[in-house]
Design an enzyme around this catalytic site. Sequence first.
Site, mmCIF file in Angstrom:
data_model
loop_
_atom_site.group_PDB
_atom_site.id
_atom_site.type_symbol
_atom_site.label_atom_id
_atom_site.label_comp_id
_atom_site.label_asym_id
_atom_site.label_seq_id
_atom_site.Cartn_x
_atom_site.Cartn_y
_atom_site.Cartn_z
ATOM 1 N N ASP A 42 0.881 -1.173 0.000
ATOM 2 C CA ASP A 42 0.000 0.000 0.000
ATOM 3 C C ASP A 42 0.914 1.217 0.000
ATOM 4 O O ASP A 42 2.107 1.098 0.297
ATOM 5 C CB ASP A 42 -0.896 0.023 1.253
ATOM 6 C CG ASP A 42 -2.184 0.799 1.024
ATOM 7 O OD1 ASP A 42 -3.267 0.195 0.989
ATOM 8 O OD2 ASP A 42 -2.103 2.049 0.867
ATOM 9 N N GLY A 80 -5.655 -2.263 -4.462
ATOM 10 C CA GLY A 80 -5.136 -0.901 -4.302
ATOM 11 C C GLY A 80 -5.712 0.063 -5.324
ATOM 12 O O GLY A 80 -6.040 -0.318 -6.444
ATOM 13 N N SER A 83 -10.849 4.564 -4.531
ATOM 14 C CA SER A 83 -12.034 3.706 -4.417
ATOM 15 C C SER A 83 -13.346 4.491 -4.421
ATOM 16 O O SER A 83 -14.404 3.903 -4.185
ATOM 17 C CB SER A 83 -11.932 2.870 -3.138
ATOM 18 O OG SER A 83 -11.920 3.708 -2.001
ATOM 19 N N HIS A 121 -19.617 0.414 -10.268
ATOM 20 C CA HIS A 121 -19.796 1.727 -10.903
ATOM 21 C C HIS A 121 -19.403 1.734 -12.384
ATOM 22 O O HIS A 121 -19.622 2.743 -13.061
ATOM 23 C CB HIS A 121 -19.077 2.798 -10.081
ATOM 24 C CG HIS A 121 -19.706 2.943 -8.728
ATOM 25 N ND1 HIS A 121 -20.924 3.568 -8.541
ATOM 26 C CD2 HIS A 121 -19.339 2.435 -7.526
ATOM 27 C CE1 HIS A 121 -21.265 3.478 -7.261
ATOM 28 N NE2 HIS A 121 -20.325 2.793 -6.625
ATOM 29 N N TYR A 144 -14.344 7.613 -11.772
ATOM 30 C CA TYR A 144 -13.937 6.418 -11.006
ATOM 31 C C TYR A 144 -14.418 5.144 -11.709
ATOM 32 O O TYR A 144 -13.619 4.231 -11.976
ATOM 33 C CB TYR A 144 -14.504 6.521 -9.586
ATOM 34 C CG TYR A 144 -14.450 5.226 -8.809
ATOM 35 C CD1 TYR A 144 -13.238 4.628 -8.475
ATOM 36 C CD2 TYR A 144 -15.629 4.585 -8.409
ATOM 37 C CE1 TYR A 144 -13.197 3.440 -7.777
ATOM 38 C CE2 TYR A 144 -15.600 3.404 -7.693
ATOM 39 C CZ TYR A 144 -14.382 2.835 -7.382
ATOM 40 O OH TYR A 144 -14.342 1.642 -6.685
ATOM 41 N N LYS A 148 -12.300 2.025 -13.735
ATOM 42 C CA LYS A 148 -12.428 0.573 -13.524
ATOM 43 C C LYS A 148 -12.746 -0.117 -14.856
ATOM 44 O O LYS A 148 -12.306 -1.246 -15.096
ATOM 45 C CB LYS A 148 -13.511 0.285 -12.482
ATOM 46 C CG LYS A 148 -13.173 0.796 -11.076
ATOM 47 C CD LYS A 148 -11.968 0.079 -10.490
ATOM 48 C CE LYS A 148 -11.745 0.429 -9.021
ATOM 49 N NZ LYS A 148 -10.590 -0.281 -8.439
ATOM 50 N N SER A 173 -21.119 -3.497 -2.624
ATOM 51 C CA SER A 173 -20.802 -2.696 -1.438
ATOM 52 C C SER A 173 -20.321 -3.645 -0.352
ATOM 53 O O SER A 173 -21.127 -4.304 0.304
ATOM 54 C CB SER A 173 -22.056 -1.960 -0.946
ATOM 55 O OG SER A 173 -22.642 -1.207 -1.993
ATOM 56 N N SER A 174 -19.000 -3.698 -0.179
ATOM 57 C CA SER A 174 -18.439 -4.625 0.810
ATOM 58 C C SER A 174 -18.081 -3.878 2.084
ATOM 59 O O SER A 174 -17.065 -3.181 2.164
ATOM 60 C CB SER A 174 -17.213 -5.341 0.236
ATOM 61 O OG SER A 174 -16.811 -6.354 1.124
HETATM 62 P P1 NAI Z 1 -9.998 1.681 0.331
HETATM 63 O O1 NAI Z 1 -10.032 3.065 -0.229
HETATM 64 O O2 NAI Z 1 -10.353 1.488 1.755
HETATM 65 O O3 NAI Z 1 -8.580 1.010 0.077
HETATM 66 C C1 NAI Z 1 -7.798 1.285 -1.069
HETATM 67 C C2 NAI Z 1 -6.346 1.281 -0.670
HETATM 68 O O4 NAI Z 1 -5.571 1.609 -1.832
HETATM 69 C C3 NAI Z 1 -6.002 2.311 0.414
HETATM 70 O O5 NAI Z 1 -5.387 1.688 1.511
HETATM 71 C C4 NAI Z 1 -5.083 3.293 -0.279
HETATM 72 O O6 NAI Z 1 -4.051 3.787 0.557
HETATM 73 C C5 NAI Z 1 -4.527 2.450 -1.428
HETATM 74 N N1 NAI Z 1 -4.103 3.310 -2.537
HETATM 75 C C6 NAI Z 1 -4.804 4.313 -3.123
HETATM 76 N N2 NAI Z 1 -4.068 4.904 -4.062
HETATM 77 C C7 NAI Z 1 -2.873 4.272 -4.078
HETATM 78 C C8 NAI Z 1 -1.682 4.431 -4.828
HETATM 79 N N3 NAI Z 1 -1.557 5.393 -5.757
HETATM 80 N N4 NAI Z 1 -0.646 3.602 -4.581
HETATM 81 C C9 NAI Z 1 -0.750 2.642 -3.635
HETATM 82 N N5 NAI Z 1 -1.837 2.441 -2.884
HETATM 83 C C10 NAI Z 1 -2.895 3.251 -3.103
HETATM 84 O O7 NAI Z 1 -10.971 0.804 -0.601
HETATM 85 P P2 NAI Z 1 -11.627 -0.610 -0.275
HETATM 86 O O8 NAI Z 1 -13.003 -0.414 0.187
HETATM 87 O O9 NAI Z 1 -10.687 -1.416 0.533
HETATM 88 O O10 NAI Z 1 -11.708 -1.231 -1.740
HETATM 89 C C11 NAI Z 1 -10.655 -2.035 -2.253
HETATM 90 C C12 NAI Z 1 -10.778 -2.065 -3.773
HETATM 91 O O11 NAI Z 1 -12.053 -2.583 -4.122
HETATM 92 C C13 NAI Z 1 -10.666 -0.696 -4.432
HETATM 93 O O12 NAI Z 1 -9.941 -0.834 -5.634
HETATM 94 C C14 NAI Z 1 -12.104 -0.311 -4.731
HETATM 95 O O13 NAI Z 1 -12.190 0.521 -5.868
HETATM 96 C C15 NAI Z 1 -12.727 -1.675 -4.954
HETATM 97 N N6 NAI Z 1 -14.139 -1.677 -4.604
HETATM 98 C C16 NAI Z 1 -14.530 -1.684 -3.278
HETATM 99 C C17 NAI Z 1 -15.864 -1.701 -2.932
HETATM 100 C C18 NAI Z 1 -16.315 -1.776 -1.515
HETATM 101 O O14 NAI Z 1 -17.532 -1.841 -1.305
HETATM 102 N N7 NAI Z 1 -15.442 -1.793 -0.514
HETATM 103 C C19 NAI Z 1 -16.899 -1.683 -3.977
HETATM 104 C C20 NAI Z 1 -16.393 -1.694 -5.329
HETATM 105 C C21 NAI Z 1 -15.073 -1.698 -5.604
HETATM 106 C C1 15L Z 2 -17.366 1.366 -4.702
HETATM 107 O O1 15L Z 2 -16.852 1.177 -5.800
HETATM 108 C C2 15L Z 2 -16.611 1.975 -3.585
HETATM 109 O O2 15L Z 2 -15.249 1.584 -3.598
HETATM 110 C C3 15L Z 2 -17.190 1.677 -2.222
HETATM 111 O O3 15L Z 2 -16.635 2.590 -1.301
HETATM 112 C C4 15L Z 2 -18.717 1.733 -2.188
HETATM 113 O O4 15L Z 2 -19.125 3.027 -2.204
HETATM 114 C C5 15L Z 2 -19.295 0.913 -3.333
HETATM 115 O O5 15L Z 2 -18.690 1.145 -4.577
HETATM 116 C C6 15L Z 2 -20.810 1.086 -3.522
HETATM 117 O O6 15L Z 2 -21.238 1.212 -4.664
HETATM 118 O O7 15L Z 2 -21.540 1.023 -2.537
#
Ligand code: NAI
Ligand code: 15L
Length: 274
Positions: A42, A80, A83, A121, A144, A148, A173-174
């Site tokens: 990260d 990573g 998000s 999205h 965003y 993706k 939405s996790s």
């Molecule tokens: P988050 O925002 O909590 O974690 C993303 C991590 O990526 C962060 O720790 C951040 O420091 C790191 N990061 C961001 N830019 C970076 C860079 N330039 N270099 C290195 N690290 C970097 O997001 P979350 O919820 O953990 O999601 C994980 C992945 O799943 C993301 O790619 C997100 O787009 C995708 N996602 C998550 C959803 C959810 O409901 N949690 C829904 C849809 C997609």
């Molecule tokens: C995403 O892609 C985001 O990373 C997450 O934070 C949520 O907002 C999710 O979609 C969502 O659609 O609920």
Amino acid sequence: MTDSLCTHLRFGRILLTGAAGNLGRQLRPRLKRYCDQLRLSDRADLGAAAAGEELVQVDLADKAAVHQLLEGVDVVVHMGGISTEQAWSAILGANIVGLVNLYEAARAHGVKRIVFASSNHVTGFYRQDQVVSPQDPIRPDGFYGLSKAFGEGLAQMYWDRFRIETVSLRIGSSFPAPRDRRMLATWLSYDDTERLVMSALTAPVVGHTIVYGVSDNPLTWWDNTSARHVGFRPQDTSEGFRAEIEQRQGPIDTSDPATRYQGGAFVRSGPFID
Ligand code: NAI
Ligand code: 15L
């Protein structure tokens, strides 16, 4: 989840990117059960390394650092990146340039499979009265979602040209629990996230497959039939949260685009051009 899914299938070294994030923190202890070495990366602080963990702090936009990061890696779980809908420059660096860096490094080091965290999205501008499948045209709801979609296109290209397999996970939405009415349809429990990631890592043949990441919710906008070969079978459901959410939210405001489109509030967030 208490039991390992695939104790017979172990990896030498798994790389988990975005390991300091919401899903990364969940997957960190879970993925360790399936590999000898877990490399965690990260740009944010990753804390202290436990046994069998390797910590590498890099920015995905740093090509040389990402090249080094992939050395000795068998498979990648790529969480990573940016998000949410944020400044275009940030999305460009992490989700576009960063992803190209990752795939180029994977190619250079002979990595065979990547599990890519895409997002619902990519198709956020479908309406909530439609059911979408991975075969339908994309309808991103912002930069965003578009980034993706770029990632999915990149994954397809690296499969067609270089035979690197990817499962692109259009995660809903996790979170620990659904937060609102929309998430009754989009929720993916953390245990189902683990099931999804492990199915994607271990399915025998995937080429480039796109699958929606969603629990077994009674109301759904996504049809995953075409990705049954990945073998993802969600076990959780949002149903137990319905009564409390319906009572808390009250009547639906149908004039709000967030209630009409699958992307919810993302459809009216941004764009943030800087
Ligand atoms: P988050 O925002 O909590 O974690 C993303 C991590 O990526 C962060 O720790 C951040 O420091 C790191 N990061 C961001 N830019 C970076 C860079 N330039 N270099 C290195 N690290 C970097 O997001 P979350 O919820 O953990 O999601 C994980 C992945 O799943 C993301 O790619 C997100 O787009 C995708 N996602 C998550 C959803 C959810 O409901 N949690 C829904 C849809 C997609
Ligand atoms: C995403 O892609 C985001 O990373 C997450 O934070 C949520 O907002 C999710 O979609 C969502 O659609 O609920």
